[in-house]
Design a protein around this motif. Sequence first.
Motif, PDB file in Angstrom:
ATOM      1  N   ARG A   1       1.540  -9.270  -2.167  1.00  0.00           N
ATOM      2  CA  ARG A   1       1.834  -8.123  -1.306  1.00  0.00           C
ATOM      3  C   ARG A   1       1.483  -8.416   0.152  1.00  0.00           C
ATOM      4  NH1 ARG A   1       2.848  -3.022  -3.408  1.00  0.00           N
ATOM      5  NH2 ARG A   1       2.872  -2.938  -5.689  1.00  0.00           N
ATOM      6  N   LEU A   2       2.383  -8.041   1.047  1.00  0.00           N
ATOM      7  CA  LEU A   2       2.107  -8.097   2.476  1.00  0.00           C
ATOM      8  C   LEU A   2       1.098  -7.000   2.829  1.00  0.00           C
ATOM      9  CD1 LEU A   2       5.766  -8.627   3.708  1.00  0.00           C
ATOM     10  CD2 LEU A   2       3.892 -10.260   3.971  1.00  0.00           C
ATOM     11  N   GLY A   3       0.191  -7.294   3.746  1.00  0.00           N
ATOM     12  CA  GLY A   3      -0.882  -6.361   4.066  1.00  0.00           C
ATOM     13  C   GLY A   3      -0.479  -5.313   5.085  1.00  0.00           C
ATOM     14  N   TYR A   4      -0.895  -4.078   4.823  1.00  0.00           N
ATOM     15  CA  TYR A   4      -0.681  -2.962   5.744  1.00  0.00           C
ATOM     16  C   TYR A   4      -1.975  -2.172   5.898  1.00  0.00           C
ATOM     17  CZ  TYR A   4       4.465  -3.284   5.340  1.00  0.00           C
ATOM     18  OH  TYR A   4       5.773  -3.678   5.387  1.00  0.00           O
ATOM     19  N   ARG A   5      -2.042  -1.421   6.977  1.00  0.00           N
ATOM     20  CA  ARG A   5      -3.008  -0.344   7.090  1.00  0.00           C
ATOM     21  C   ARG A   5      -2.282   0.959   6.778  1.00  0.00           C
ATOM     22  NH1 ARG A   5      -8.182  -1.465   7.048  1.00  0.00           N
ATOM     23  NH2 ARG A   5      -8.750   0.206   8.505  1.00  0.00           N
ATOM     24  N   THR A   6      -2.982   1.875   6.139  1.00  0.00           N
ATOM     25  CA  THR A   6      -2.414   3.188   5.862  1.00  0.00           C
ATOM     26  C   THR A   6      -3.284   4.247   6.513  1.00  0.00           C
ATOM     27  OG1 THR A   6      -1.493   4.612   4.138  1.00  0.00           O
ATOM     28  CG2 THR A   6      -3.656   3.644   3.704  1.00  0.00           C
ATOM     29  N   LEU A   7      -2.809   5.482   6.522  1.00  0.00           N
ATOM     30  CA  LEU A   7      -3.535   6.586   7.134  1.00  0.00           C
ATOM     31  C   LEU A   7      -3.769   7.691   6.116  1.00  0.00           C
ATOM     32  CD1 LEU A   7      -1.623   6.888  10.539  1.00  0.00           C
ATOM     33  CD2 LEU A   7      -3.820   5.761  10.141  1.00  0.00           C
ATOM     34  N   ASP A   8      -4.950   8.287   6.185  1.00  0.00           N
ATOM     35  CA  ASP A   8      -5.243   9.516   5.454  1.00  0.00           C
ATOM     36  C   ASP A   8      -5.411  10.626   6.480  1.00  0.00           C
ATOM     37  OD1 ASP A   8      -5.329   8.278   2.905  1.00  0.00           O
ATOM     38  OD2 ASP A   8      -7.392   7.639   3.263  1.00  0.00           O
ATOM     39  N   PHE A   9      -4.870  11.797   6.152  1.00  0.00           N
ATOM     40  CA  PHE A   9      -4.966  12.934   7.059  1.00  0.00           C
ATOM     41  C   PHE A   9      -5.778  14.048   6.408  1.00  0.00           C
ATOM     42  CE2 PHE A   9      -0.796  10.950   8.004  1.00  0.00           C
ATOM     43  CZ  PHE A   9      -1.066  10.517   9.292  1.00  0.00           C
ATOM     44  N   GLU A  10      -6.765  14.521   7.130  1.00  0.00           N
ATOM     45  CA  GLU A  10      -7.536  15.674   6.687  1.00  0.00           C
ATOM     46  C   GLU A  10      -7.024  16.867   7.493  1.00  0.00           C
ATOM     47  OE1 GLU A  10     -11.973  15.326   5.966  1.00  0.00           O
ATOM     48  OE2 GLU A  10     -11.950  16.697   7.695  1.00  0.00           O
ATOM     49  N   ARG A  11      -6.193  17.671   6.848  1.00  0.00           N
ATOM     50  CA  ARG A  11      -5.529  18.781   7.530  1.00  0.00           C
ATOM     51  C   ARG A  11      -6.426  20.010   7.558  1.00  0.00           C
ATOM     52  NH1 ARG A  11      -2.736  23.366   6.340  1.00  0.00           N
ATOM     53  NH2 ARG A  11      -0.786  23.801   7.432  1.00  0.00           N
TER      54      ARG A  11
END
Length: 379
Positions: free
Chosen positions: A244-254
């Motif tokens: 797998r190619l590496g990514y950063r992801t985001l979590d949102f606290e709404r």
Amino acid sequence: MHILLVGAGLSGAVIGRQLAEAGHQITIVEARGHVAGNCHTERDDETGVMVHVYGPHIFHTDDAEVWDYVNRYETFKPYKNRVKTTSQGQVFSLPINLHTINQYFGKTMRPEEARTFIAEEQADTTIEDPQTFEEQALRFVGRDLYEAFFKGYTIKQWGVHPSELPASILKRLPVRFNYDDNYFFHRFQGMPENGYTAMVERILDHPSITVHLNVRFTRDKAGDYDHVFYAGPLDGWFDYELGRLGYRTLDFERFTHDGDYQGCAVMNYGEEAVPYTRITEHKHFSPWESHEGSVCYREFSRACEPDDIPYYPIRQVKEKALLADYVKLAEKARGVTFVGRLGTYRYLDMDVTIREALDTAAVFLDKGAETPAFVKPPL
């Protein structure tokens, strides 16, 4: 021809529309339950605020043709991105500008005085050829500003110390020796009056375009079409056979707030001790509207897992080596062209995505089945 587009984001929508207008039959499959990809917007039922569901997207470009294109499908209202940052118990203006410098150092310097002050008293001139993000920052703004505005934010955003990131990430260090606090410098800047999803829906509104939502593409379907434009993850096309190619992801606290929570659209938090990178307040992205309530996101960055939404391609030495192997595989494939942020494993602003989609459609209309795997090479 009967053409399949995988993904109903900007790449798929723009290519699909261009080819539909040229007489081709277009089928688009989208894994999510909506179009517009990560720039999807929707009205919040509770407050009426237009929410950028996957984080804020601000349109800015110097490409007049792209600006005319988006305005054909949606009215873009004037919008300037003015970012603030909380650091060391104060609120500063970003990008670093004359106000930021004077405020931080408690001075009242004019532009040339500030330029000399940074160059002679702050910048680390012993670093002649910066190789890392940290060296680049130290070379051009010095340790004080680097640690206040870059270091902690970067560690949170990328999950590694800035000394492990290449200098290229900070190619054009955003420092201004005037009081201009407009985050972008492009000629055209704005926000779609009714949101990006409404714009993409209009782009897709053509009798020769059929869109199927909540449909996951599998490669065995490709043979049913004359050509495929694939905007999904490049490694996903090959079932991750090389890794797998590496990514950063985001979590949102709404969270919601009665009134105005922070007085601006984007408030960064530069200190590593604060776990989130920024808070975005979405009603400020539509300043022509008025809302009593407010919708805010606390934004957290982390390594992307297989079931997460990939946001930022990491593109370090290890990832680039794996990318090169996938590019070799892709170039041997027939009947498919890889497009967009995920398909080419590159971080792309919206205007660049649209420009490349227009260019890709033009290549296909010229070359047809001979269109290469990459109109814009990933490496």
